[in-house]
Design a protein around this motif. Sequence first.
Motif, PDB file in Angstrom:
ATOM      1  N   HIS D   5     -55.064  45.647 -17.513  1.00 13.75           N
ATOM      2  CA  HIS D   5     -54.607  46.767 -16.697  1.00 13.75           C
ATOM      3  C   HIS D   5     -53.993  46.332 -15.376  1.00 13.75           C
ATOM      4  O   HIS D   5     -53.776  47.155 -14.494  1.00 13.75           O
ATOM      5  CB  HIS D   5     -55.769  47.716 -16.429  1.00 13.75           C
ATOM      6  N   TYR D  60     -46.509  48.050 -19.984  1.00 15.73           N
ATOM      7  CA  TYR D  60     -47.722  48.837 -19.812  1.00 15.73           C
ATOM      8  C   TYR D  60     -47.346  50.307 -19.848  1.00 15.73           C
ATOM      9  O   TYR D  60     -46.858  50.850 -18.858  1.00 15.73           O
ATOM     10  CB  TYR D  60     -48.380  48.473 -18.495  1.00 15.73           C
ATOM     11  N   PRO D  61     -47.543  50.958 -20.979  1.00 15.27           N
ATOM     12  CA  PRO D  61     -47.186  52.374 -21.046  1.00 15.27           C
ATOM     13  C   PRO D  61     -48.253  53.212 -20.353  1.00 15.27           C
ATOM     14  O   PRO D  61     -49.414  53.195 -20.752  1.00 15.27           O
ATOM     15  CB  PRO D  61     -47.152  52.669 -22.543  1.00 15.27           C
ATOM     16  N   ILE D  62     -47.854  53.909 -19.328  1.00 16.85           N
ATOM     17  CA  ILE D  62     -48.831  54.665 -18.570  1.00 16.85           C
ATOM     18  C   ILE D  62     -49.251  55.898 -19.342  1.00 16.85           C
ATOM     19  O   ILE D  62     -48.416  56.603 -19.928  1.00 16.85           O
ATOM     20  CB  ILE D  62     -48.256  55.020 -17.197  1.00 16.85           C
ATOM     21  N   GLY D  63     -50.529  56.161 -19.349  1.00 20.41           N
ATOM     22  CA  GLY D  63     -51.054  57.292 -20.089  1.00 20.41           C
ATOM     23  C   GLY D  63     -50.988  57.078 -21.601  1.00 20.41           C
ATOM     24  O   GLY D  63     -51.123  58.019 -22.359  1.00 20.41           O
ATOM     25  N   ASP D  64     -50.723  55.836 -21.999  1.00 23.24           N
ATOM     26  CA  ASP D  64     -50.610  55.509 -23.417  1.00 23.24           C
ATOM     27  C   ASP D  64     -49.502  56.275 -24.112  1.00 23.24           C
ATOM     28  O   ASP D  64     -49.521  56.451 -25.323  1.00 23.24           O
ATOM     29  CB  ASP D  64     -51.945  55.760 -24.148  1.00 23.24           C
ATOM     30  N   TRP D  65     -48.558  56.765 -23.350  1.00 28.35           N
ATOM     31  CA  TRP D  65     -47.400  57.379 -23.989  1.00 28.35           C
ATOM     32  C   TRP D  65     -46.330  56.324 -24.098  1.00 28.35           C
ATOM     33  O   TRP D  65     -45.828  55.839 -23.099  1.00 28.35           O
ATOM     34  CB  TRP D  65     -46.874  58.558 -23.171  1.00 28.35           C
ATOM     35  N   ILE D  71     -43.835  57.006 -19.164  1.00 27.92           N
ATOM     36  CA  ILE D  71     -43.302  56.058 -18.180  1.00 27.92           C
ATOM     37  C   ILE D  71     -43.893  54.703 -18.479  1.00 27.92           C
ATOM     38  O   ILE D  71     -45.091  54.567 -18.708  1.00 27.92           O
ATOM     39  CB  ILE D  71     -43.671  56.506 -16.766  1.00 27.92           C
ATOM     40  N   TYR D  73     -44.466  50.721 -17.456  1.00 27.25           N
ATOM     41  CA  TYR D  73     -44.391  49.649 -16.472  1.00 27.25           C
ATOM     42  C   TYR D  73     -43.988  48.391 -17.200  1.00 27.25           C
ATOM     43  O   TYR D  73     -44.496  48.095 -18.262  1.00 27.25           O
ATOM     44  CB  TYR D  73     -45.759  49.431 -15.813  1.00 27.25           C
TER      45      TYR D  73
END
Lengths: 512, 118, 324, 493
Positions: D5, D60-65, D71, D73
Motif C-alpha cells: 500500500h 495501485y488502483p484506488i478503491g480496487d476499481w 483512479i 496510482y
Amino acid sequence: MSDETTILLCIATPLAGAVLIAITGSRPNLREAVTLVTAGVVFGLVASLFPQVLDGGRPAAIMGEMLPGLAIAFEVEPLGMMFAGIASFLWIVTSVYSIGYMRGHHEHNQTRFYIYFAVAIASAVGVAFAANMMTLFVFYEVLTLSTFPLVTHHGTDEAKRAGRVYLGILLGTSIGLQFIAVIWTWTLAGTLDFTEGGILRDKASPAVVGVLLALYVFGIGKAAVMPFHRWLPAAMVAPTPVSALLHAVAVVKAGVFTVLKVIVYIFGFDFLAQVASGNWLLYVSGFTIVAASVVALRSDNLKRRLAYSTVSQLSYVIMAAAILTPLSAMGAALHIATHAFGKITLFFCAGSILVASHKTLVSELDGIGRRMPWTMAAFAIGAFSMIGIPPTVGFVSKWYILRAAMEAEQTFAAAVIVLSTLLNAGYFLPIVYAAFFRAAPAEPATAGGPALGAEVGNGGLPRNHGHRREGHGEAPLTVVLALTVSAAGILFLFFFPDLPFALARQLAGVAG
Amino acid sequence: MDVLGLFNYWIVIVLMMIGFYIVISHGNLVKKVVGLNVFQVSVFVFFISMSKVRGGTAPILEEGIEVYSNPLPHVLILTAIVVGVATTALALGLVVRIRDAYGTIEADEIIEPEEDGA
Amino acid sequence: MVAIGLTLVRLRDLFSVAMLFGIFSLLAAALYVVQDAVDVAFTEAAVGAGISTVLILATLALTTSEEKAPPGRALGALAVVLVTGAALIYGTLDMPAYGDPAAPIHQHVVPRYIERSAAEIGVPNIVTSVLASYRGYDTLGEVTVIFTAAAGVLALLGRRRGRVGIVDSLQVRQDARKDGEVPRSVLAPKPILRVVSKLLMPLILLFALYVQFHGDFGPGGGFQAGVIFGSAFILYALIFGAHNARQVIPAAVRRAGLGAGLLLYALVGVAGLLMGGRYLNYAVLADEPTHGQHLGIMLIEFGVGTTVAAAMIIIFFVFSGQDR
Amino acid sequence: MIAAHLPALQVVVPLISAPLCLLLRRPGAAWTVALAVSWFALAVALSLLIEVSIGGPVSYPIGDWAAPWGIEYRVDQVGALVLVIVTAIGAVVMPFAGASVAHEIASDRAYLFYTMYLLCLTGLLGIAITGDVFNLFVFLEISSLSSYVLISMGQDRRALTAAYNYLVMGTVGATFYVIGVGMMYMMTGTLNMADLATRLPAVADTRTILMALAFLTVGLSLKLALFPLHTWLPNAYTYAPSVVTAFLAATATKVAVYAFIRVYFTVFGEVDLFEIAPMVPILMVLALAGMFVGSAVAIFQNNLKRMLAYSSIAQIGYMVLGLSFASVTGLAGGIIHLFNHALMKSALFLALGCVVLRLGTVHIDGLRGLGRRMPLTMAAFVVGGLSLIGVPLTVGFISKWYLVQAALEKGWWPIAGLIVLSSLLAVIYVWRVVEIAYFRPAPEGSAAVEEAPIFMLAPTWIMAGASIYFGIDATATLEVARGAAEFLIKGAP
C-alpha cells in the motif's frame, strides 16, 4: 604502499594540509611548518613514483565513476610525472619563499593564502595524473577556482578587477569552448581516456578535427594563446608567490600541459599530421611568441614584463607541439620544465626586489646588483635561461625545439625562435646590465619622477608601505634561500638533465 | 461538420473568453476574481455540454429508462466547482488583506515607495 | 448569458457586478438542469449563486465598491483573448456534435458505470457512485481543497485583533446607505425576519440532513448538504449578528468539524486498507460488497458534509469578522 | 502488507496529518508532526524508488476499481524520482523550518503554516504519483492553493500581491489545463493516462487534440513558469517566507515540469508529436529565451532572493530544453537537471534563509563582508552558486554535460553553444555576490553577526553537500534518469 594509494595520497595530502593550515591558522609558525611538511611529503610521494615510470610503468588509480562510463581516474605517464614533479618540488621552494615574502611584506589573510595554495597544488597534481580528459577538466576547473582567491588576495578594487578578468577568461574559455570540445570528443570517440596514438583516429573528419583542435587550444585559456592571454598580465596584482604559482608552478603549466596532452593523447601526432588540420596552430602560436615578446620589451613594470615573457614562452611549448614530430614533443616537454625553473627564479627575484626596496619598475633598477648580489645573480641566471644561453637549462629545450623545427623543415618556426631569442635578449639583458654595471641614481628617488611613474605604471601593488627603504640590502633570508635554490636548479639541470630527459624521451616515443 | 452541433460549444467559448478578458484586462482585484469565476463557470458549462446525450435523462437509475446522460463530466465538474469556490474564497481573502495593507484594490495603484527593501 | 457576460465587462459598480455574477451563475445552473446535470446544477446554484456571491459582497463591503476606469492596456488583452478563443474554436471543429450519443465519451468507460454500478455499488444515483466510489479519490482531493481554502482563509484573516465585525457594523450602518445593492432587508433587524428565520432554521437544517442522506437516490450529497447547512448559519449570523452566531458554534467546534470531516473521509479509506482491500475500497467494510459500499459512501458523504459546512461557516465568519 | 500500500500511504499520510496539525494548534506539536511525516514520506518514496527500479512500474488502483474506471496510482522511475526529490527536500527543510518559522511567522499562526505545508506536500506528491489526468488537476489545486497561502505568509506586504498574482495566473493555468483535459476526454472518453496513451493515436490528427495539447502546454507552462509565462514567479519567491521559498523553488516548479513530462511523453507517448505539432520547436525557442532572459535579468537584481528567482526561470529553461530535444539523452538531461536543480536551489535559498535570520535583509549591499561573519552559510551559498554555473564536482556540471551532449548528438551546434553561454551569465551574477561577501569589508558600525543556528545550518549543508556528492558520483542518479528517459521515450506507459 600500493601505487593506487600513493597516487591518491599525492592529491589528498595537500588537501589535508589545507585543512590543517586552516586549523592552525592562528599560530603562524605552526601553520608554516605544516605547509612545509606537507610540501615535503607530497614531493616525496610524487618522487616515489618516479622509478616506476622511468621503467615504463604506468601506475594507475580509479577514484570512482562520475558519469556512467566516465570515471575520475588517474594514470601516471611521463609527461604527467614531469609536471607533478615540477609542481611538487617548486611548491617546497615557493613555500620557503612565501614565508619570507608574506611576512616581510606584512600581507593580510596569510592563512587564506596558504590554504588556497595547497588546494591549487592538489588540483595541479590532479591535472598531471589525470587518466582521461574528464578528470583533467575537473581538476583544471578546480585549479581555476582555487587560484581565484589568490589573485584577488589584496581585495582592492584593482585586485577585484583583475580577479574578474582572470575568472572571466579562464572560466569563459573552459566552459565555453573546452567543455564543448570535451563532450564532443566523447560523443565522437565514445571514450575520453588518454590513449597512446590518440582516440580520434578515423572518428572525425579533417574539418571536425580542425574545429575541435581550435576549441581545445583556445578553450585551454591557461595556455594563454593570444587572444586569451589577458588574464596573465592582469593577475600580476597578486602577491609575488602567487605569480610564481601562476607562472611557474601550476597554472600556466597546467595549460600547456593540457594542450600537450590533448595533442598527444587525444588527437595523436600521426593523425593530426595526416589530416593536416593543425597547421594554423603553428602560426597562431608563432604570432603569440613574437607579439608577446614585443609587448614585454615595451613594458617598464618588471612583473608585467615577466608576464608577457611567460605568454611568449608558453607558446613555445605549443608551437613545439604543433610541429608534430617526436623530437618536437620532447622539446615541448622539456620546455615546460625549463621555463618553470627559469620563470620562478625571475619572479622570486622580482618579489625579492619588491620586498627589499619596494621597486617595481625596470628603470629603477640601476645599480641594484650591488645591494642585492644574490638576488640579481639569480636573476641573471634566470634571464639567461629564458634567452637560452648556456650553461642554463633554457638552452637545452630551445635547442631541441629548434632542431625539431629544422628537421621538419618548418622554417617559419625556426625563424620565430631565432627572432624571439633576440627579443628575449633585448628585454632581459638590459636589466642585468643596469643592475650590475650602472651606477645607482645619484639622487635617491624619494619622490618625484620615478615614484610618480611607479604609481602610474606598476601593476597595482598597493603602495602603502610608506617611504621606500633606501638603505635596503638583501631580502629576508628565506626569500634569498628560495631563489638561490631555484637558480641553482637551472644550472644543475643543464649539467645533469637526465631525469627530465628520460621522461621526455619516453613521451617522444609515445608521440612517435 | 455539423455547424449546428457545434454551436453550443461556440457560445461557451465566447463566455470563456469574456471571463478571460476580464481577468487579464482589468485592474480591479475583485473584478479579476469575478472574471476568473466567469471563466471557470464557462468551462464547466463546456464539460456539461459534452456530457449530454440526445434523448437521455439525468443519470439516476430508474426502471424503464435506457438512455442516460454521461455522469462522469458531472462528477468532474462537481469537483471543479468546489475547487473554484475554494480558489475564490482564498483570492478574496487575499484581496481583503491587500486592501488592508495598501488601501486600494486597484492593481495599478499598488505601488511600492521603497525599492528592494526586503 | 453572453449579455450578462458583456455587461460584466463594462460594469464598474462592483455590487452590481456581484449580483450579476450571481444571476450568471444561476443561469448556468439552469443550463445544467437542461443538460441533465442535476447534481451539478444543485451545487452551482448553492455555490456560484450563493456562497461566491456572498463572499464577493462581503469583500466589497470590506473594500470598495467602485471600480476605476480600466487602464489602456485592453488592446493587448483583447488580442490574447481573441487568439485563445480562435484556438478554442479551431479545436472545436473536429469535435463530435452536441448530444451525439456516438461520441467517444459515451462509448468508453462510462457505459460500465451505467450498466454495472447498480450491481457493484447499489446506489441509483450514478453521479454519487462515481463521485464517491469509482472516483472517490478525486472527491477526497476535493474535500482537501475545501479544507485548504478554509484553513488558508484562517491563516490569512483569522484572529486579527478584536474588531467589530463587518456584519455587525453593517446593521448599524445600513440605514445610512440609500443606494447600495446590499441586500439590506435581510440584514435589517426586523421582527418578522427574526421570526421567519427562526422558523426557517430548523427546516433548513432538516433539509440539509435530507440532502445529505438522500444523495444516494436523488440529486444531493455531502457537499450540497454541507453548503446548505452552512448557509443556515450564515443566515442566522446575518440576522442575529455574527457575534451571536459565533457563540452558537464556537471556534473550536468549527475547527474541529473542519478537520474531523476530512479525517473521517481519509480514515474510511484507511479502514478499507486495514480490512484487506486497497485504499478507499468500501466493499470490504461489510460482509456484502454492496452493503460495504453503502456504508462507505454514507460515511464519507458525512465527512464531506461536515468539512464543507465547517469550511463555509469558518470562511464566512472570518470574512464577517473583518473590519473596514 | 504495508509494502503493497505504499503508493497510497505516500499521499494519504501527509493528507491525514494536515487536519491533525490544524487540530493540534501548538506550533511545537505541529512542527513535530510535520517533521515526522516528512521523514516518513521520504522513507516511503525511497522504498518506492527501489521497488520500481527493480521490478518496473507499480500500479495501485484506488478503491480496487481497475483503471480506467477508477483512479489509478502509477509509479514509474520518473515518478519515483520526483517523489524522492519532493520528500527529500521536505524532510531536509523541516528541521530548518522550526527556527526560521519562529522568526518569520507569528506564533499563533505557525500551526496553520505547518498545515499548509503538509497540504502542499500532499498535493505535490499526489501530482507525482497519479495516473489520472483529472486527479492530477485536483492535486495540482491542493498544492497551488496551499502555496498561495504559504507565500502570503511572508513578512513583506508585497507577499500579498505576489500571492494574488500567482493565484490568478495559477488558476488561469489550471483552467487551461482543465480545458485541455476536457478536449482529450471528449475525443477519447477516458481520463486515465495509460488508457489515453493507447486511445490517442487514433484521433491524434484531429484539430481538437492538437488544441488540447496546446492548452495543456500553456496551462502547465504557466505553472512551471516557462518564459514568458513566468511573471508570477519572481515576486512570489522574493516575498515568501524563507522556508517556503526554499521548499517551493525546489519542488513546485519541478513537479510542474514533471506533469509536463507526463503529458508529453506518457499521455502523448504513442503519438509522434513532432509530426503533428509545431509545439516542440516553439518550446525549444521559449526555453532558450527563458535561459537568457532569466540569467540576464538576474544579473541586475539587488535583492538576492529575486536574483535566484530569475535564475530559476533560466534553470527551468534548461529543463524544458532537455525535454524539447525529445531524445533519450536530452530527456535524461532534463530529468537529471530537475533533480540537481532542486538540490542546488534549495541549498541557495536555505543559505539565504540563514542570512535573513541574522541580518533581516537579502539586499546585496547587506552582505558586505559576510563571508567572514557567517563563513559556513556563505560557503554553502558559494557551493550552490558554483553549481548554478556548472563547475565540475557540482551537480550543475552533470546536468550541463548531459544537455550539451544531447545537443551535440543531434548536431545542434548553436544550441550547445547557447547552453554554455547562458551558464557563463550565471558566473556574472554569482560572482557579484561572492565579491561582495568576501572582498568587501563589513559596513562600519554594523552589529555583530553570528553564524546561523545548527538546526538551520545542517539542512543547508545537507543540500550543499548533496549537490557536491551527486556532482562527483552521478552514476546512481543518472542511472535512474536514463532509465526513466528510455522508458518514457519508448512511450510504454
